[in-house]
Design an enzyme around this catalytic site. Structure first.
Site, PDB file in Angstrom:
ATOM      1  N   ASP A 132       2.964   5.508   6.109  1.00 27.02           N
ATOM      2  CA  ASP A 132       3.981   4.630   6.672  1.00 27.02           C
ATOM      3  C   ASP A 132       4.027   4.850   8.178  1.00 27.02           C
ATOM      4  O   ASP A 132       3.205   5.572   8.724  1.00 27.02           O
ATOM      5  CB  ASP A 132       5.334   4.954   6.041  1.00 27.02           C
ATOM      6  CG  ASP A 132       5.642   6.433   6.140  1.00 27.02           C
ATOM      7  OD1 ASP A 132       5.581   6.974   7.258  1.00 27.02           O
ATOM      8  OD2 ASP A 132       5.906   7.075   5.111  1.00 27.02           O
ATOM      9  N   PRO A 187       0.801  -1.230   0.000  1.00 28.48           N
ATOM     10  CA  PRO A 187       0.000   0.000   0.000  1.00 28.48           C
ATOM     11  C   PRO A 187       0.838   1.288   0.000  1.00 28.48           C
ATOM     12  O   PRO A 187       0.526   2.225  -0.732  1.00 28.48           O
ATOM     13  CB  PRO A 187      -0.815  -0.109   1.286  1.00 28.48           C
ATOM     14  CG  PRO A 187      -0.680  -1.490   1.770  1.00 28.48           C
ATOM     15  CD  PRO A 187       0.451  -2.147   1.085  1.00 28.48           C
ATOM     16  N   LYS A 188       1.880   1.342   0.814  1.00 29.23           N
ATOM     17  CA  LYS A 188       2.693   2.563   0.890  1.00 29.23           C
ATOM     18  C   LYS A 188       3.398   2.853  -0.429  1.00 29.23           C
ATOM     19  O   LYS A 188       3.348   3.968  -0.952  1.00 29.23           O
ATOM     20  CB  LYS A 188       3.703   2.423   2.033  1.00 29.23           C
ATOM     21  CG  LYS A 188       4.976   3.248   1.940  1.00 29.23           C
ATOM     22  CD  LYS A 188       4.737   4.734   2.056  1.00 29.23           C
ATOM     23  CE  LYS A 188       6.004   5.540   2.321  1.00 29.23           C
ATOM     24  NZ  LYS A 188       7.094   5.399   1.394  1.00 29.23           N
ATOM     25  N   VAL A 189       4.055   1.830  -0.969  1.00 27.82           N
ATOM     26  CA  VAL A 189       4.784   1.998  -2.228  1.00 27.82           C
ATOM     27  C   VAL A 189       3.805   2.298  -3.372  1.00 27.82           C
ATOM     28  O   VAL A 189       4.082   3.145  -4.226  1.00 27.82           O
ATOM     29  CB  VAL A 189       5.642   0.752  -2.523  1.00 27.82           C
ATOM     30  CG1 VAL A 189       6.202   0.792  -3.934  1.00 27.82           C
ATOM     31  CG2 VAL A 189       6.786   0.660  -1.517  1.00 27.82           C
ATOM     32  N   CYS A 206       3.014   5.903  -3.263  1.00 24.08           N
ATOM     33  CA  CYS A 206       4.150   6.698  -3.755  1.00 24.08           C
ATOM     34  C   CYS A 206       4.190   6.687  -5.279  1.00 24.08           C
ATOM     35  O   CYS A 206       4.382   7.729  -5.915  1.00 24.08           O
ATOM     36  CB  CYS A 206       5.474   6.148  -3.211  1.00 24.08           C
ATOM     37  SG  CYS A 206       5.770   6.584  -1.501  1.00 24.08           S
TER      38      CYS A 206
END
Length: 311
Positions: A254, A234-236, A239
Site C-alpha cells: 500500500d 491487489p492490496k486487499v 491481505c
DNA sequence: ACCCAGGGTTGGC
DNA sequence: GCCAACCCTGGG
C-alpha cells in the site's frame, strides 16, 4: 494449557491485521468464540512471560484446541530464526527493536477475513474493526458465557440476504415506514460504499467460488481468483491470502509500504506500488508477509512514518 | 463551521 | 493506464 512460545499478545492483537478485529479484552485476557469443526468454542488467551496460556470451553479435545491456538497466533513460526535473518540485512536490522514478538494474527474464519479486508480498504483501523464487530452483532450467532455475549461472524449464506442500505431495506420490507426503523442493512454498520462489495462477495462465495478451494491453489492462482471479488484489489487480495489463507509469500503493498520500501531500498526514489509488491516477494520469499507486517509497525513506532508522511 | 486524510478500489476517459 | 470520486468518522 500452556504453549511455550514468545508472543507479544497486545501488539499482535492491536496491529491492525485484517484477519479479524481484536478479541474481547478483560484484565489481560483476550477471548472470543471460534468455530472448530462445527463446534463453537470459547477461547480465553493470556500472555505470561514467554508463554501463551489459554483455556477453552467447548466440545473438542485439548490437542485440537492447542492446534487451533497455534494456528491463529502462528506460534510454530520460528521468531529467533526470523530475527537472525533480519539482523543480517542492514535495511531491516533495526526493526527487531520495535516489533519484538509480534506475530501474524491469522483468520479464525476465512470469510470474516475476506469481509474484514474489504472493509479495511481506504479506512481507519478503529472504523473497520468497529464495523466488523457490528456485523457480528447484527447477523452472527450469539453465545453467552459467564454472562458475556460473544458473536461469531455470519456465514456466507446469511450475509448475502442482508440489505445494502436503508432505502433498499425500506423498499423490500412492507412493515417498515421510515429509515430510522431500518437496522438490517450493511451501511448501518458504517461500511459506507463498501456495502455492495460485501454483499456481492457473499453472493459469489455462495454461488461461484468456494473458500476451501482457494487453500488448495497456488499463490498466483489464488491471487487471480480472489481479485475477481468486488472490493478486492491487489492490496486487499494479498491481505486475504496472507491473513486468511496463510500464503506467507504475500507482500501486501500500500502507500505506506511503498514509502517505507522506497526509502530503505531505493534511496528514497518513489517506486510504484505494483513494483514494490514484486520486489518484496522476490526479495523476502516466504518471509514477505512477516517483513511487511514488521515494516509497517517499525515505521509507525520508530518515527519513520512521520518522516515519510506527505512524500 | 470547514477541511482533510484514511494500510484502496472502481469506473470513466 | 491514469485519475477523480467514493462512505463516513475523527482530528486539525
Amino acid at each position: 494449557m500452556i504453549i511455550k512460545a514468545p508472543v507479544d499478545l497486545n501488539l499482535t492483537q492491536n496491529s491492525g491485521q485484517t484477519s479479524q478485529p481484536p478479541w474481547k479484552l478483560e484484565s489481560n485476557v483476550y477471548s472470543d468464540v471460534v468455530v472448530v469443526d462445527n463446534n463453537a468454542v470459547l477461547f480465553q488467551v493470556k500472555q505470561e512471560g514467554n508463554n501463551l496460556k489459554f483455556d477453552f470451553v467447548g466440545d473438542i479435545s485439548n490437542k485440537e484446541a492447542t492446534n487451533k491456538i497455534k494456528t491463529i497466533f502462528d506460534l510454530d513460526f520460528n521468531l529467533n530464526k526470523f530475527y537472525k535473518y533480519l539482523n543480517n540485512q542492514p535495511e531491516l536490522a533495526d526493526m527487531t527493536n520495535f516489533c519484538r514478538d509480534l506475530r501474524l494474527f491469522l483468520a479464525k474464519d476465512k470469510f470474516e477475513c475476506v469481509i474484514s479486508s474489504i472493509c479495511s480498504a481506504n479506512n481507519s483501523i478503529v472504523r473497520w474493526t468497529k464495523s466488523i464487530d457490528d456485523i457480528k452483532k447484527s447477523w452472527g450467532n450469539k453465545f453467552t458465557y459467564l454472562g458475556k455475549d460473544y458473536f461469531t461472524f455470519p456465514d456466507v449464506s446469511d450475509l448475502k440476504n442482508v440489505y445494502c442500505d436503508d432505502l433498499e431495506e425500506l423498499k423490500c420490507c412492507s412493515n417498515l415506514n421510515n429509515p430510522n426503523e431500518c437496522i438490517n442493512n450493511l451501511k448501518s454498520c458504517g461500511v459506507g460504499y463498501r456495502a455492495p462489495y460485501m454483499k456481492k462477495a457473499s453472493e459469489i462465495f455462495t454461488l461461484e467460488m468456494d473458500l476451501e478451494d482457494i487453500s488448495k491453489m497456488s499463490y498466483d492462482e489464488a491471487f487471480d481468483t480472489i481479485l475477481k471479488v468486488p472490493g478486492v484489489g491487489p492490496k486487499v487480495a494479498d491481505c486475504i491470502l496472507l491473513y486468511g489463507f496463510n500464503f506467507r509469500q504475500a507482500f501486501p503493498s500500500d502507500v505506506w509500504i511503498k514509502r517505507i520500501v522506497s526509502y530503505l531500498y531505493f534511496d528514497g526514489n518513489e517506486v510504484n506500488v505494483s513494483k514494490i509488491r514484486e520486489f518484496g516477494m522476490e526479495e523476502f520469499g516466504d518471509y514477505a508477509g512477516y517483513v511487511q507486517l514488521y515494516l509497517f509497525h517499525y515505521a509507525r513506532m520508530s518515527g519513520l512514518m512521520k518522516k515519510l508522511k506527505g512524500k
